[in-house]
Design a protein around this motif. Structure first.
Motif, mmCIF file in Angstrom:
data_model
loop_
_atom_site.group_PDB
_atom_site.id
_atom_site.type_symbol
_atom_site.label_atom_id
_atom_site.label_comp_id
_atom_site.label_asym_id
_atom_site.label_seq_id
_atom_site.Cartn_x
_atom_site.Cartn_y
_atom_site.Cartn_z
ATOM 1 N N ILE A 132 -23.913 33.973 3.323
ATOM 2 C CA ILE A 132 -23.062 33.256 2.373
ATOM 3 C C ILE A 132 -22.208 32.180 3.023
ATOM 4 C CG2 ILE A 132 -22.951 35.230 0.781
ATOM 5 C CD1 ILE A 132 -20.142 35.804 1.926
ATOM 6 N N LYS A 133 -22.062 32.189 4.345
ATOM 7 C CA LYS A 133 -21.178 31.200 4.963
ATOM 8 C C LYS A 133 -21.514 31.048 6.437
ATOM 9 C CE LYS A 133 -16.939 30.893 3.575
ATOM 10 N NZ LYS A 133 -16.815 29.471 3.147
ATOM 11 N N ARG A 183 -6.659 36.974 9.679
ATOM 12 C CA ARG A 183 -6.885 37.318 8.272
ATOM 13 C C ARG A 183 -8.084 36.541 7.743
ATOM 14 N NH1 ARG A 183 -5.695 35.576 3.162
ATOM 15 N NH2 ARG A 183 -4.656 33.708 3.953
ATOM 16 N N TYR A 184 -9.055 37.297 7.187
ATOM 17 C CA TYR A 184 -10.276 36.677 6.673
ATOM 18 C C TYR A 184 -10.144 36.463 5.169
ATOM 19 C CZ TYR A 184 -15.140 36.213 5.174
ATOM 20 O OH TYR A 184 -16.307 35.766 4.599
ATOM 21 N N SER A 185 -10.448 35.242 4.698
ATOM 22 C CA SER A 185 -10.369 34.909 3.279
ATOM 23 C C SER A 185 -11.534 34.005 2.913
ATOM 24 C CB SER A 185 -9.041 34.209 2.952
ATOM 25 O OG SER A 185 -9.013 33.788 1.597
ATOM 26 N N GLY A 194 -13.293 25.004 3.639
ATOM 27 C CA GLY A 194 -12.451 25.143 4.813
ATOM 28 C C GLY A 194 -12.713 26.442 5.558
ATOM 29 N N SER A 195 -11.893 26.688 6.557
ATOM 30 C CA SER A 195 -12.042 27.866 7.396
ATOM 31 C C SER A 195 -11.720 29.135 6.621
ATOM 32 C CB SER A 195 -11.118 27.771 8.618
ATOM 33 O OG SER A 195 -11.124 28.985 9.332
ATOM 34 N N PRO A 196 -12.507 30.210 6.826
ATOM 35 C CA PRO A 196 -12.159 31.491 6.199
ATOM 36 C C PRO A 196 -11.031 32.215 6.933
ATOM 37 C CG PRO A 196 -14.143 31.741 7.492
ATOM 38 C CD PRO A 196 -13.782 30.287 7.570
#
Length: 684
Positions: free
Chosen positions: A106-107, A150-152, A157-159
């Motif tokens: 997914i990314k 922290r993963y988002s 942009g950056s996760p």
């Protein structure tokens, strides 16, 4: 484990083999991902808790995943994979609890992203929920640390939009691995070459975690992958944790009580005795035996000739007996007083084969006069039990005809004994030591009976003209080594206490070097007229460790003369002596972790007759008979020696139960019922 910093690490005893060069990581809910050497990805289910396999096959995804240098899961529905080109690729997992759902990328996060750079440089990476942790060990004067990212999954942009916070600071240079058993907790552990395997726990906020327990687990080597499952929930403090169901008792075990009956009198404590055999175990009959004093308390480094205490001839079965002289030489009497009343000695026997090869056997033996303290007499009986195996005669080889150069500290550091000493967990227990050890290499040592291509084990040995006598001995090295003398056990809601008095009450084995091989030949009884008590108090729950005390060991060169002095050979031995605290050193130290002997699995496998229980708020202790023998009690000059201790009013193992009313505090003896001769008792 309970998933928090106060939780215990409990060994399930379950293992499963993986194909060589495979790599794995956990996906939560008992799902294990395995990347095969060919690069395929497979999933397995851990069914060991219900009696099944730890690696029950679930699904084969196939493909080629070998391009990823590092893969891990967030314990739910995401897999992170660091590509060889430096980019971080993120996959979504459908139906993560089944282990068979589709895996979809997914990314992709660029290699220049600060979080990806940290992941690439980290020694270990893992996730707990929405947080990715990177651990980097310290190097030289730079301390290691754990960073939290922290993963988002934002639309663009950056996760990792918030950068990082430093969760753990000040890690040493030997900390390579980390994991999170639950939210808000981090465990770290050293790498295998460190030989410690001790995990410590940290808890607090993501920005600042402090050490909560510097010894939450031991014997942990390599990378650890925490599963996210129901077992990570903190259980009720009223419930005793058990790995698998503990079967109900068919009868209620007796409550633990102290047996105050008198110690049985040892048989013939005022005599030396033993048995000599050939290399093949057949009796060494009709050979002269000489018994010579051994001064374990002497500080002399001079060349000395020790007094003879008696002679005998081996019987048809190889046995011999020499009474302790009614009047001891003054030097022997003084040494016995300093040694708590026990007289240590060395018995030797020698002879020749028909081909002219000299064969020799020695055995360290002990005796005590009737007037000696009860502790000394009990130790004599204990030594007789432990050295019931006969002593072998061995060939005098050509390399024994010259004095040998002693190994350097660097060479000794390579020995099996030195490496084992660094291990945090007792891997030997009461298993026998290798028959032959080296003080410079870890490899097993070969058979010393092959001489000039001939096997001498079964050669007939007859008395030789002029015999062999030890002309003199000289201390060539000495040093203090911490020796395991007792251990305590405390499982759920209990505390362990051990006391050890420096008057000593231990039997410590003697190692003798024949050619290039060290072997055990009996033991000496160590006592003392002084008294200083050391040990640990109220440690637990989930605590089980040996206690070690400083004992001075000496390496001694022996010079032997045979055939009326025409033949000379040299032999070396390592012998324990006084309790001696080194300058600026500890009066005692924690030893190896022995907690693998505790818990429900071991309780379930114990003989029912050995079991008992301790009333809440009360205690039980062993204050008599002999402790279990620790095979790897000490490493002295690169050689492992075993030891045991005589329990008495100054040498005890105690357990104190908490006040929980809903679960019983169970204990069981290793060798016998707890009120008999258990040697040591374990806890559940």
């Amino acid at each position: 484990m309970t998933g928090n910093a106060a939780g215990a690490l409990l060994d399930t005893g379950q293992t499963a083999p993986l194909e060589a060069y495979s790599k794995f990581f956990t996906g939560g809910r008992g799902i294990i991902y395995v990347k095969t050497p060919e690069g395929a990805l497979k999933t397995y289910k851990d069914n060991s808790a219900t009696g099944g396999s730890m690696l029950t096959p679930v699904h084969d995804y196939g493909g080629d995943w070998s391009a990823y240098r590092r893969m891990w899961s967030n314990g739910d529905n995401r897999i992170f994979a660091l590509h060889q080109d430096g980019a971080l690729e993120i996959y979504a997992v459908a139906s993560p609890s089944s282990g068979s759902g589709a895996i979809t990328k997914i990314k992709t996060v660029a290699s220049t992203d600060p979080a990806v750079v940290a992941i690439e440089q980290a020694n270990d990476v893992w996730s707990a929920g929405a947080t990715v942790y990177t651990l980097r060990r310290g190097v030289a004067d730079r301390h290691g640390e754990v960073k939290a990212w922290r993963y988002s999954e934002s639309a663009s942009g950056s996760p990792f939009p918030d950068g990082y916070t430093t969760a753990v600071r000040g890690l040493g240079t030997k900390v390579w691995y980390g994991w999170s058993p639950g939210p808000g907790t981090i465990y770290t552990v050293g790498d295998t070459p460190d030989y410690t395997g001790i995990a410590d726990s940290h808890t607090g906020t993501a920005a600042s975690m402090e050490v909560t327990n510097p010894d939450v687990g031991a014997g942990i080597y390599g990378d650890v992958h925490a599963d996210i499952a129901a077992c990570l929930a903190s259980p009720s403090p009223d419930v005793k944790p058990a790995l698998g169901a503990v079967p109900p008792e068919t009868e209620v075990p007796p409550q633990a009580v102290t047996d105050e009956s008198a110690d049985p009198a040892p048989q013939n404590p005022a005599q030396f005795s033993g048995r000599f055999v050939l290399g093949d175990g057949s009796p060494a009959a009709g050979l002269p035996v000489t018994v010579e004093a051994a001064f374990v308390t002497s500080d002399s480094d001079e060349e000395v000739k020790l007094p003879t205490l008696g002679t005998a001839v081996t019987a048809s079965d190889g046995t011999w007996t020499v009474p302790l002289p009614a009047t001891l030489p003054e030097s022997v009497r003084k040494a016995a007083v300093e040694n708590g009343g026990a007289v240590n000695a060395m018995a030797s026997v020698s002879g020749k084969t028909s081909s002219g090869l000299i064969m020799q056997g020695t055995d360290m033996v002990t005796a005590a006069p009737a007037t000696a303290p009860a502790t000394a007499r009990a130790l004599v009986a204990a030594a007789a039990e432990e050295t019931s195996e006969p002593s072998k005669m061995r060939p005098i080889t050509e390399d024994m005809r010259q004095e040998q150069a002693q190994p350097t500290a660097a060479q000794t550091a390579l020995s099996w004994a030195t490496k084992d000493e660094r291990m945090s967990v007792d891997t030997l227990g009461d298993k026998p030591l290798p028959e032959y050890q080296s003080d410079t290499v870890a490899d097993p040592q070969g058979d010393p009976y092959i001489v000039a291509g001939a096997d001498t084990k079964s050669m007939v040995v007859k008395p030789m003209d002029g015999g062999c006598d030890k002309d003199s001995e000289k201390v060539i090295d000495r040093g203090v080594a911490y020796t395991a003398v007792v251990e305590g056990h405390a499982y759920w809601d209990t505390k362990a206490t051990v006391d050890y008095d420096s008057k000593l009450a231990s039997n410590v084995e003697i190692a003798v070097k024949t050619g290039s091989r060290w072997t055990i030949e009996g033991s000496v009884t160590l006592g003392s007229s002084m008294s200083v008590t050391t040990g640990y108090t109220a440690k637990g729950p989930y605590f089980a460790k040996q206690w070690k005390v400083p004992i001075e060991y000496r390496k001694i060169k022996e010079t032997w003369k045979c055939n009326y002095g025409r033949d000379t050979f040299y032999r070396y031995k390592i012998m324990g002596g006084k309790y001696k605290v080194p300058s600026g050193g500890a009066v005692g130290k924690y030893g190896k972790d022995v907690s693998k002997k505790d818990g429900g699995v071991n309780y379930r496998n114990s003989p029912k007759s050995h079991r008992a229980w301790v009333e809440p708020g009360s205690y039980f202790q062993i204050s008599k008979n002999r402790s279990v023998k620790a095979s790897g009690a000490v490493s002295a000059f690169g050689v492992k020696l075993g030891a045991s201790t005589q329990y008495d009013k100054e040498h005890k193992q105690r357990i104190t139960a908490g006040n929980q009313k809903y679960e019983r505090h169970d204990i069981w003896g290793k060798n016998d019922r707890v009120s008999g001769k258990p040697g040591v008792f374990y806890s559940f």
